[in-house]
Design a protein around this motif. Structure first.
Motif, PDB file in Angstrom:
ATOM      1  N   THR A 112       0.853  -1.243  -0.023  1.00  0.00           N
ATOM      2  CA  THR A 112       0.078   0.095   0.002  1.00  0.00           C
ATOM      3  C   THR A 112       0.892   1.187  -0.049  1.00  0.00           C
ATOM      4  OG1 THR A 112      -0.309   0.693   2.416  1.00  0.00           O
ATOM      5  CG2 THR A 112      -1.584  -1.479   1.582  1.00  0.00           C
ATOM      6  N   ARG A 115      -0.248 -11.956  16.542  1.00  0.00           N
ATOM      7  CA  ARG A 115      -0.889 -10.723  17.060  1.00  0.00           C
ATOM      8  C   ARG A 115      -2.067 -10.944  18.040  1.00  0.00           C
ATOM      9  NH1 ARG A 115      -2.062  -5.421  13.983  1.00  0.00           N
ATOM     10  NH2 ARG A 115      -3.945  -4.626  14.553  1.00  0.00           N
ATOM     11  N   LEU A 138      -8.317  -4.978  13.254  1.00  0.00           N
ATOM     12  CA  LEU A 138      -7.676  -4.974  12.111  1.00  0.00           C
ATOM     13  C   LEU A 138      -8.567  -3.612  11.190  1.00  0.00           C
ATOM     14  CD1 LEU A 138      -7.655  -8.502  10.911  1.00  0.00           C
ATOM     15  CD2 LEU A 138      -5.986  -7.098  12.317  1.00  0.00           C
ATOM     16  N   THR A 196      -7.227   6.286   8.040  1.00  0.00           N
ATOM     17  CA  THR A 196      -8.403   5.249   8.289  1.00  0.00           C
ATOM     18  C   THR A 196      -9.383   5.974   9.207  1.00  0.00           C
ATOM     19  OG1 THR A 196      -6.612   3.546   8.392  1.00  0.00           O
ATOM     20  CG2 THR A 196      -8.514   3.133   9.913  1.00  0.00           C
ATOM     21  N   LEU A 233     -15.242  -4.790  19.052  1.00  0.00           N
ATOM     22  CA  LEU A 233     -15.518  -3.562  19.399  1.00  0.00           C
ATOM     23  C   LEU A 233     -16.794  -3.166  18.517  1.00  0.00           C
ATOM     24  CD1 LEU A 233     -12.057  -1.693  19.251  1.00  0.00           C
ATOM     25  CD2 LEU A 233     -13.656  -1.980  21.166  1.00  0.00           C
ATOM     26  N   VAL A 272     -15.848   0.032  13.638  1.00  0.00           N
ATOM     27  CA  VAL A 272     -15.008  -0.687  12.608  1.00  0.00           C
ATOM     28  C   VAL A 272     -13.991   0.408  11.880  1.00  0.00           C
ATOM     29  CG1 VAL A 272     -16.515  -0.360  10.774  1.00  0.00           C
ATOM     30  CG2 VAL A 272     -14.797  -2.030  10.465  1.00  0.00           C
ATOM     31  N   ALA A 273     -12.616   0.056  11.886  1.00  0.00           N
ATOM     32  CA  ALA A 273     -11.752   1.031  11.039  1.00  0.00           C
ATOM     33  C   ALA A 273     -11.548   0.553   9.635  1.00  0.00           C
ATOM     34  CB  ALA A 273     -10.480   0.702  11.662  1.00  0.00           C
ATOM     35  N   ALA A 277      -6.414  -6.050   6.931  1.00  0.00           N
ATOM     36  CA  ALA A 277      -5.156  -6.110   6.862  1.00  0.00           C
ATOM     37  C   ALA A 277      -4.544  -5.364   7.802  1.00  0.00           C
ATOM     38  CB  ALA A 277      -4.650  -5.618   5.459  1.00  0.00           C
ATOM     39  N   SER A 288      -0.498  -4.315   9.398  1.00  0.00           N
ATOM     40  CA  SER A 288       0.468  -4.455   8.571  1.00  0.00           C
ATOM     41  C   SER A 288       1.463  -5.796   8.434  1.00  0.00           C
ATOM     42  CB  SER A 288       1.826  -3.374   9.450  1.00  0.00           C
ATOM     43  OG  SER A 288       1.693  -3.610  10.788  1.00  0.00           O
ATOM     44  N   GLU A 324       2.285   4.113   8.909  1.00  0.00           N
ATOM     45  CA  GLU A 324       1.195   3.546   8.853  1.00  0.00           C
ATOM     46  C   GLU A 324       0.180   4.781   8.500  1.00  0.00           C
ATOM     47  OE1 GLU A 324       3.166   3.085  11.046  1.00  0.00           O
ATOM     48  OE2 GLU A 324       3.344   1.011  11.140  1.00  0.00           O
TER      49      GLU A 324
HETATM   50  O1  TXA Z   1      -1.264   1.959   6.914  1.00  0.00           O
HETATM   51  C1  TXA Z   1      -2.179   1.239   7.433  1.00  0.00           C
HETATM   52  O2  TXA Z   1      -3.022   1.544   8.411  1.00  0.00           O
HETATM   53  C2  TXA Z   1      -1.503  -0.022   7.321  1.00  0.00           C
HETATM   54  C3  TXA Z   1      -1.861  -0.476   5.997  1.00  0.00           C
HETATM   55  C4  TXA Z   1      -1.603  -1.930   5.745  1.00  0.00           C
HETATM   56  O3  TXA Z   1      -3.142  -0.215   5.591  1.00  0.00           O
HETATM   57  N1  TXA Z   1      -2.209  -0.865   8.145  1.00  0.00           N
HETATM   58  C5  TXA Z   1      -1.949  -1.153   9.757  1.00  0.00           C
HETATM   59  O4  TXA Z   1      -2.638  -2.043  10.239  1.00  0.00           O
HETATM   60  O5  TXA Z   1      -1.230  -0.465  10.276  1.00  0.00           O
HETATM   61  P1  TXA Z   1      -2.149  -2.379  12.115  1.00  0.00           P
HETATM   62  O6  TXA Z   1      -3.063  -3.585  12.151  1.00  0.00           O
HETATM   63  O7  TXA Z   1      -0.835  -2.543  12.137  1.00  0.00           O
HETATM   64  O8  TXA Z   1      -2.862  -0.752  12.926  1.00  0.00           O
HETATM   65  C6  TXA Z   1      -4.112  -0.793  12.802  1.00  0.00           C
HETATM   66  C7  TXA Z   1      -4.428   0.159  13.727  1.00  0.00           C
HETATM   67  C8  TXA Z   1      -4.330  -0.426  15.246  1.00  0.00           C
HETATM   68  O9  TXA Z   1      -3.497   0.657  16.111  1.00  0.00           O
HETATM   69  C9  TXA Z   1      -5.589  -0.732  15.787  1.00  0.00           C
HETATM   70  O10 TXA Z   1      -5.577  -0.714  17.114  1.00  0.00           O
HETATM   71  C10 TXA Z   1      -6.242   0.374  15.147  1.00  0.00           C
HETATM   72  O11 TXA Z   1      -5.692   0.522  13.950  1.00  0.00           O
HETATM   73  N2  TXA Z   1      -7.661   0.084  15.142  1.00  0.00           N
HETATM   74  C11 TXA Z   1      -8.161  -0.950  14.160  1.00  0.00           C
HETATM   75  N3  TXA Z   1      -9.557  -0.939  14.379  1.00  0.00           N
HETATM   76  C12 TXA Z   1     -10.030  -0.298  15.301  1.00  0.00           C
HETATM   77  C13 TXA Z   1     -11.125   0.322  15.910  1.00  0.00           C
HETATM   78  N4  TXA Z   1     -12.386  -0.387  15.535  1.00  0.00           N
HETATM   79  N5  TXA Z   1     -11.212   1.098  16.855  1.00  0.00           N
HETATM   80  C14 TXA Z   1     -10.084   1.801  17.367  1.00  0.00           C
HETATM   81  N6  TXA Z   1      -8.706   1.396  16.676  1.00  0.00           N
HETATM   82  C15 TXA Z   1      -8.743   0.479  15.889  1.00  0.00           C
END
Ligand code: TXA
Ligand code: MG
Length: 365
Positions: A37, A62, A68, A102, A120, A123-124, A146, A148, A185
């Motif tokens: 990405t 994880r 996610l 996001t 939760l 949704v992100a 997805a 990282s 990210e």
């Molecule tokens: O740039 C990015 O965001 C990359 C690329 C692959 O898209 N993805 C990424 O995902 O960094 P990850 O899983 O490493 O980090 C996702 C973050 C985490 O800090 C997670 O806690 C937060 O997003 N997150 C996900 N869903 C959430 C939710 N429903 N509420 C609050 N935080 C959320």
């Protein structure tokens, strides 16, 4: 979990759908695919298939309670995931999507399996700008969950090589689209954050800066223990806040000068110089004659990753690779020149603080 990992090299500026067919089919069949990405490489699975999503947690090691991000290829896919997009979220999407933002939204009941969001009610969601990511999701025809594509706790991958170093044998396919342009990210924003009294909050600084977000939502602030007190540590607004992250094997020592372009005080410079000994690695974020004053004796491995004053985006883009490559070179510690926390510096220092075993500033001398 053991499998053969295939790599398919795809040129992001010129490719045919055919080159992404296998990736799309694997996703539809409930398998994992690592893909580029514009921020970092992601480890993707069909977000509607809870078994496939379990595979992500297993492959990365994880924690199950860290939700996610769901990646979509068109804005219209958002309507399947949430019943309500607040005006400010829609405005942010209009300005920054596709791109490294996001949005955390209230989740439509049953829209995605519980393990995607760690149970939760939110949704992100992200609509990435990378042509390979977007086309692959479109061809798969499903939203793609997805994180990282690194082993949990390690620096995020900005090259296919980083993905292979961490996940070879744990993912059947890596799509190699070259280097990621942002290198950190996405920025994670909740415009109605329950843990912040419904205010718009940056949960994780990233590719879109706070200054850019405030052009659209002026009252945007950053979630931090400083703002919210220690309660934030016990009940973080995002589960991602409570884990150690981005850490290479060698301990990272971060020197924080407070402020962009600030030369460190003579005390801080002396403390820095004392840590730069043979066998250590140094990450330089200042170039030119007025760089941080210290000598690098023989046996010190130096990585110059950009000048925070003239090209902070380069510092951002090269940071994770510098942490990983210094680690691979076997240094005993990684000593880092910190940067000012404005613009890109906010995300850079956020990652460095999480990676650091020790942070030194003028007050700790
Ligand atoms: O740039 C990015 O965001 C990359 C690329 C692959 O898209 N993805 C990424 O995902 O960094 P990850 O899983 O490493 O980090 C996702 C973050 C985490 O800090 C997670 O806690 C937060 O997003 N997150 C996900 N869903 C959430 C939710 N429903 N509420 C609050 N935080 C959320
Ligand atoms: Mg991650």
């Amino acid at each position: 979990m053991n499998c053969t990992t295939r790599v398919v090299v795809v040129n992001p500026s010129k490719f045919e759908d055919e080159e992404l067919r296998e990736a799309a089919e694997l996703l539809r069949a409930g398998k994992l695919v690592a893909f580029p990405t514009e921020t970092v490489y992601g480890l993707g699975a069909n977000a509607l298939d809870s078994d496939a999503v379990s595979g992500i947690f297993l492959a990365k090691g994880r924690p199950q309670d860290n939700p996610l991000i769901v990646h979509i290829s068109e804005y219209e896919m958002l309507e399947r995931l949430t019943d309500r997009v607040p005006d400010s979220a829609a405005a942010l999407a209009r300005r920054f999507w596709p791109g490294p933002l996001t949005l955390v939204l209230r989740r439509r009941p049953g829209a995605v399996p519980d393990n995607v969001t760690a149970g939760l009610p939110s949704v992100a969601v992200r609509l990435p700008a990378h042509p390979i990511a977007r086309r692959m999701i479109a061809l798969a025809g499903v939203p793609v969950a997805a994180p990282s594509a690194n082993v949990s706790g390690r620096p995020s991958p900005t090259l296919a090589k980083h993905v292979l170093d961490d996940l070879r044998g744990r993912v059947p396919l890596v799509v190699d689209g070259g280097a990621c342009t942002f290198g950190v990210e996405s920025t994670v924003v909740d415009v109605e954050c329950p843990a912040a009294g419904g205010r718009p909050i940056v949960l994780r600084p990233g590719g879109v800066t706070l200054e850019q977000l405030r052009e659209v939502v002026p009252e945007m602030s950053v979630y931090s223990r400083l703002v919210h007190g220690d309660a934030a540590a016990e009940k973080p607004a995002t589960p991602g806040l409570k884990y150690r992250h981005y850490a290479p094997r060698a301990p990272v020592v971060l020197f924080d000068p407070h402020g962009r372009g600030t030369s460190p005080s003579s005390g801080l410079a002396a403390a820095f110089a004392a840590r730069v000994t043979p066998g250590t690695g140094v990450i330089r974020t200042h170039a030119g004659p007025d760089r941080w004053p210290y000598d690098t004796p023989g046996g010190v491995v130096v990585r110059e990753i950009g000048d925070e004053r003239t090209d902070p985006a380069a510092v951002e883009r090269n940071l994770f690779d510098a942490l990983r490559s210094l680690d691979d070179s076997g240094v005993t510690a990684i000593i880092v020149e910190g940067v000012g926390e404005n613009g890109e510096g906010l995300a850079i220092m956020n990652r460095l603080r999480k990676a650091a075993a020790e942070t030194v500033d003028a007050s700790s001398l």
